[in-house]
Design a protein around this motif. Structure first.
Motif, PDB file in Angstrom:
ATOM      1  N   ARG A   1       0.937  -1.118   0.073  1.00 28.45           N
ATOM      2  CA  ARG A   1      -0.066  -0.155  -0.056  1.00 28.45           C
ATOM      3  C   ARG A   1       0.970   1.168   0.048  1.00 28.45           C
ATOM      4  N   PRO A   2       0.628   2.320  -0.785  1.00 22.82           N
ATOM      5  CA  PRO A   2       1.318   3.509  -0.709  1.00 22.82           C
ATOM      6  C   PRO A   2       1.400   3.977   0.678  1.00 22.82           C
ATOM      7  N   GLY A   3       2.594   4.631   1.126  1.00 21.49           N
ATOM      8  CA  GLY A   3       3.061   5.248   2.349  1.00 21.49           C
ATOM      9  C   GLY A   3       3.095   4.019   3.550  1.00 21.49           C
ATOM     10  N   VAL A   4       2.975   2.861   3.135  1.00 17.91           N
ATOM     11  CA  VAL A   4       3.317   1.542   3.922  1.00 17.91           C
ATOM     12  C   VAL A   4       4.403   1.065   3.605  1.00 17.91           C
ATOM     13  N   ASN A   5       5.357   0.737   4.810  1.00 21.45           N
ATOM     14  CA  ASN A   5       6.532  -0.142   4.524  1.00 21.45           C
ATOM     15  C   ASN A   5       6.380  -1.686   4.072  1.00 21.45           C
ATOM     16  N   PHE A   6       7.098  -1.860   2.894  1.00 19.53           N
ATOM     17  CA  PHE A   6       7.060  -3.303   2.399  1.00 19.53           C
ATOM     18  C   PHE A   6       8.654  -3.846   2.048  1.00 19.53           C
ATOM     19  N   ASN A   7       8.637  -5.243   2.206  1.00 20.77           N
ATOM     20  CA  ASN A   7       9.970  -5.670   1.687  1.00 20.77           C
ATOM     21  C   ASN A   7       9.721  -6.650   0.388  1.00 20.77           C
ATOM     22  N   ASN A   8      10.661  -7.703   0.409  1.00 19.73           N
ATOM     23  CA  ASN A   8      10.793  -8.570  -0.723  1.00 19.73           C
ATOM     24  C   ASN A   8       9.746  -9.559  -0.514  1.00 19.73           C
ATOM     25  N   SER A   9       9.239 -10.017   0.638  1.00 19.39           N
ATOM     26  CA  SER A   9       8.443 -10.845   1.160  1.00 19.39           C
ATOM     27  C   SER A   9       7.044 -10.511   0.481  1.00 19.39           C
ATOM     28  N   ASP A  10       6.702  -9.167   0.721  1.00 18.72           N
ATOM     29  CA  ASP A  10       5.667  -8.516   0.393  1.00 18.72           C
ATOM     30  C   ASP A  10       5.222  -8.707  -1.295  1.00 18.72           C
ATOM     31  N   ILE A  11       6.365  -8.436  -2.038  1.00 17.05           N
ATOM     32  CA  ILE A  11       6.426  -8.429  -3.246  1.00 17.05           C
ATOM     33  C   ILE A  11       6.265  -9.849  -3.633  1.00 17.05           C
ATOM     34  N   ASP A  12       6.942 -10.830  -3.263  1.00 16.62           N
ATOM     35  CA  ASP A  12       6.753 -12.161  -3.525  1.00 16.62           C
ATOM     36  C   ASP A  12       4.966 -12.657  -3.188  1.00 16.62           C
ATOM     37  N   GLU A  13       4.711 -12.190  -2.065  1.00 19.80           N
ATOM     38  CA  GLU A  13       3.153 -12.483  -1.839  1.00 19.80           C
ATOM     39  C   GLU A  13       2.260 -11.877  -2.844  1.00 19.80           C
TER      40      GLU A  13
END
Length: 774
Positions: A64-76
């Protein structure tokens, strides 16, 4: 020394420089890693989509815009988008403060069509395939669908069937998918061979298994279709057959099914080792549970010393002991049989060990695979429910009950750990099968009845509720019959089989008068034990007699005609003992029935009637499949007010003693009209055997028999008429029969020859009808 100092200083300087470089690189590396693991974007941009809305795509990702994310979020997020089935490719990239989601959309299926199929209808194929109209097109899915269609044709005996696919591109990213089917010829089973059998013939073992050799009527039963799963089930049937007949060491060495590509026929070969035949030795019970008396438990045993060893008898003993222990307050008692073989005397001694089993409770019963049968129809066959003490014995009993229903091709019950260590999940996997039947019945009498036939349609699992419905219409030259039956096997939630029967009969075969009967019966059957049940019924019927103009009758018949219509209102109760192994072709067991009827609950009939019959079947030769039958029966009727009406007396004839016409023996007036009697007895001895010159797959057997019967007594107002046969006079006949186990049901042709009869009896040499004699 100075030179060494200079060298040391140079090395130190170089080392410090390398540390600075490495340190800087490390800062750069770890800094980029942290950034990748905790990135933030302000905009999510979707590219490549034509039909799928961008907001739908954004809604299926976790970023989501403005929310931290990482590589796991991309994979999911990538996984979630692929899982929708809408895309053939998905990539997600971060460019500065923007997240770029690029998709390649799958084609959408506009229509799925099947061409060339006749043996399997479109609706059945639609249920098999995963490709659906308005769903995403996937080449892999279509390939799987083609294989599923091929397997469906294999199951109906068409192994030569081929399935190809065509995909037609349409505008707007849509496609039509067509499955082109060549059904091919029907694959048959040419031969079923058994190798290694000595005690039982090939024909006897062929009767045990469900797979049958192809014959001229195989298209009706479809039992000649090769199916690996079905053949595996046949192996289990063979094991049960041998284990229950003393062959505790029986094993199947191999099973093969070879297809001849030229004839398109299978040759099935089952190689087995029968082993030795055992009898029961000493039977003992040992208990480690303080409150269970081992000696008292022995009365619950089904296994007996000296009897032929039977795994089924051991199973029945385990169930009986477990139920007795539960009734005494020990629901977790575990019964384990321990066998001890005596190879010299060929006996197996069995000791039943009663221990305190692990305390476990049923968390839930999970039903799977039932596409037609309702869940509650399956659950009610269990004697345990959620929250009860787990008992493996009761699970095995439920499995046998489910298999006996005839609703399922297969039943498999397993257990899984529950949410707590003392919780168990029972998983029931079933596979529904067709339960509707079309039946044809026929008969022929050389007397006044002539040829008769009956057509019936029945459904054992109506609407998946386990209810039984049958509609039948029959008739002949002089008769018409119409019947309707309905049975609810679990009335009011109890194991009570309640139902009703409605029947109408028109009979013009009588001498000088016609009979029209309309009747209804309401019945309830309740099991007492696994072998004993009782039936309570209320019976109502109205009989109307219409004489021909100018016809004259004896006083009893004239009295019945004058008082027409005649109403009978009665209650009846039956007790039935049944250990028959196979209703279509009994080989072993006892079937006994006793019925009492009281008429007088309103209406015109006033009587008490008692009838009884018992039949005992036993193999005379296991290898030759020769079966012996001894049957005896009798009946008595008495009026409770005044004289009996003629048609309330007892009548017997060719159905009981072959070689005689229906109502062919017993008291008879000078006009030749049967008047019935108050008492009868009958006995039969019969030996059945396979016909050696014909293949067993034809289902033809022969029999020789001897019948004897007597019907006598009178409780009529004879009005001075002369009547023959009021005293006990025995009749006897001998003969031979041809029995056909057809796809429509068992039929038999009887040729009976009286060897003891009275001059006023009516004889009949040939009779054709159904084979059921229970």
């Amino acid at each position: 020394m100075k030179a060494g100092s200079k060298l040391l200083g140079a090395v130190t300087a170089l080392t410090l420089a390398m540390c600075v470089v490495v340190s800087g690189a490390g800062v750069a590396f770890f800094g980029s890693t942290v950034a990748a693991q905790a990135a933030v974007v302000s905009v999510i941009e979707v590219r490549g989509n034509q039909r799928v809305d961008s907001e739908t795509i954004r809604g299926n990702i976790t970023i989501r815009p403005g929310v931290n994310f990482n590589n796991s979020d991309i994979d999911e997020s990538v996984k979630r988008l692929f899982a929708t089935g809408l895309f053939s490719d998905v990539t997600i990239d971060r460019r500065g403060n923007r997240l770029i989601v690029t998709v390649d959309e799958n084609l959408i299926i506009n229509q799925v069509v099947f061409n060339g199929n006749k043996k399997i209808k479109d609706k059945q194929l639609e249920a098999l395939v995963q490709s659906k109209p308005l769903g995403p097109y996937s080449e892999t899915t279509v390939e799987y669908d083609a294989e599923a269609i091929k397997e469906a044709y294999d199951r109906i005996g068409r192994s030569e069937a081929t399935v190809s696919t065509q995909v037609v591109n349409l505008s707007g990213g849509r496609v039509n998918v067509a499955f082109e089917i060549n059904e091919g010829g029907r694959t048959k089973i040419a031969t079923i061979n058994f190798v290694g059998n000595k005690y039982y013939s090939n024909g006897r073992l062929a009767d045990v298994i469900a797979t049958k050799r192809s014959g001229f009527l195989s298209f009706l039963s479809r039992k000649d279709v090769y199916d690996p799963d079905k053949l595996q089930a046949d192996e289990e049937l063979l094991r049960r057959f041998y284990y229950n007949r003393g062959f505790a060491d029986f094993r199947i060495i191999s099973t093969s099914a070879d297809l001849d590509p030229e004839s398109n026929d299978y040759v099935i070969t089952i190689t087995l080792d029968e082993g030795e035949r055992y009898s029961f030795g000493d039977i003992e019970v040992e208990s480690t549970v303080a409150g269970i008396d081992a000696e008292r438990v022995k009365r619950h045993l089904a296994s007996r010393k000296g009897a032929v060893y039977s795994a089924e008898k051991v199973e029945e003993s385990i169930i009986s002991i477990s139920e007795a222990a539960a009734a005494d307050g020990y629901p977790f008692a575990q019964v384990t049989p321990r066998g001890n073989r005596d190879f010299v005397n060929r006996t197996i001694s069995v000791t039943y060990l009663i221990d305190q089993g692990q305390r476990a409770y049923v968390e839930r019963i999970e039903i799977r695979g039932n596409t037609r049968t309702a869940d509650y129809v399956i659950r009610r066959e269990f004697d345990i429910s959620e929250g009860d003490a787990f008992n493996q014995v009761l699970i095995r009993r439920a499995k046998k009950r489910l298999e006996a229903l005839g609703y399922f091709q297969s039943v498999n019950i397993t257990t899984q750990p529950g949410s707590e260590p003392d919780r168990v999940v029972i998983v029931v996997d079933v596979r529904d099968q067709a339960t509707g039947e079309f039946s044809i019945g026929a008969g022929y009498s050389t007397g006044s009845s002539g040829a008769t036939a009956e057509l019936g349609i029945s459904e054992r699992n109506f609407l998946g509720r386990g209810q039984f419905i049958k509609v039948a219409v029959g008739g002949g030259e002089n008769t018409r019959t119409y019947t309707f039956s309905f049975t609810e096997p679990y009335f009011l939630g109890y194991r009570l089989a309640a139902g009703f029967d409605v029947a109408k009969t028109e009979d013009t075969s009588q001498n000088g008068y016609d009979i029209e009967t309309l009747g209804v019966t309401f019945r309830v059957a309740a099991p007492i034990t696994d072998r004993v049940r009782t039936v309570l019924a209320y019976n109502y019927s109205q009989e109307e007699y219409n004489p021909e103009a100018g016809a004259s009758f004896s006083a009893p018949i004239q009295d019945a005609i004058d008082n027409s219509p005649w109403i009978k209102s009665s209650i009846s109760s039956s007790i039935i003992y049944d250990t028959i192994d196979d209703k279509r072709l009994p080989r072993e067991g006892i079937f006994a029935r006793m019925t009492g009827e009281f008429a007088g609950l309103g209406g015109d009939a006033q009587f008490v009637k008692v009838t009884a019959k018992g039949s005992y079947y036993r193999p005379l030769s296991d290898y030759g499949d020769i079966i012996g039958l001894v049957s005896v029966g009798g009946g008595y009727v008495a009026s409770t007010s005044g004289n009996l009406r003629v048609f309330d007396q007892l009548f017997i004839g060719g159905e009981t003693i072959r070689g005689f016409e229906s109502q062919g023996i017993g008291p008879r007036d000078t006009n030749g009209d049967a008047l019935g009697g108050t008492t009868y007895f009958n006995a039969t001895a019969e030996v059945g055997f396979p016909i050696p010159v014909l293949p067993r797959d034809f289902g033809l057997r022969g029999a020789v028999f001897a019948d004897a019967a007597t019907l006598y007594g009178n409780d009529l107002n004879l009005g001075g008429a002369v009547v023959n046969g009021l005293d006990m006079q025995w009749r006897a006949s001998v003969g031979t029969s041809l029995i056909w186990s057809s796809p429509f049901g068992p039929f038999r042709l009887d040729f009976g020859f009286p060897v003891a009869k009275e001059s006023f009896d009516e004889t009949q040499v040939f009779r054709f009808g159904t084979a059921g004699r229970f």
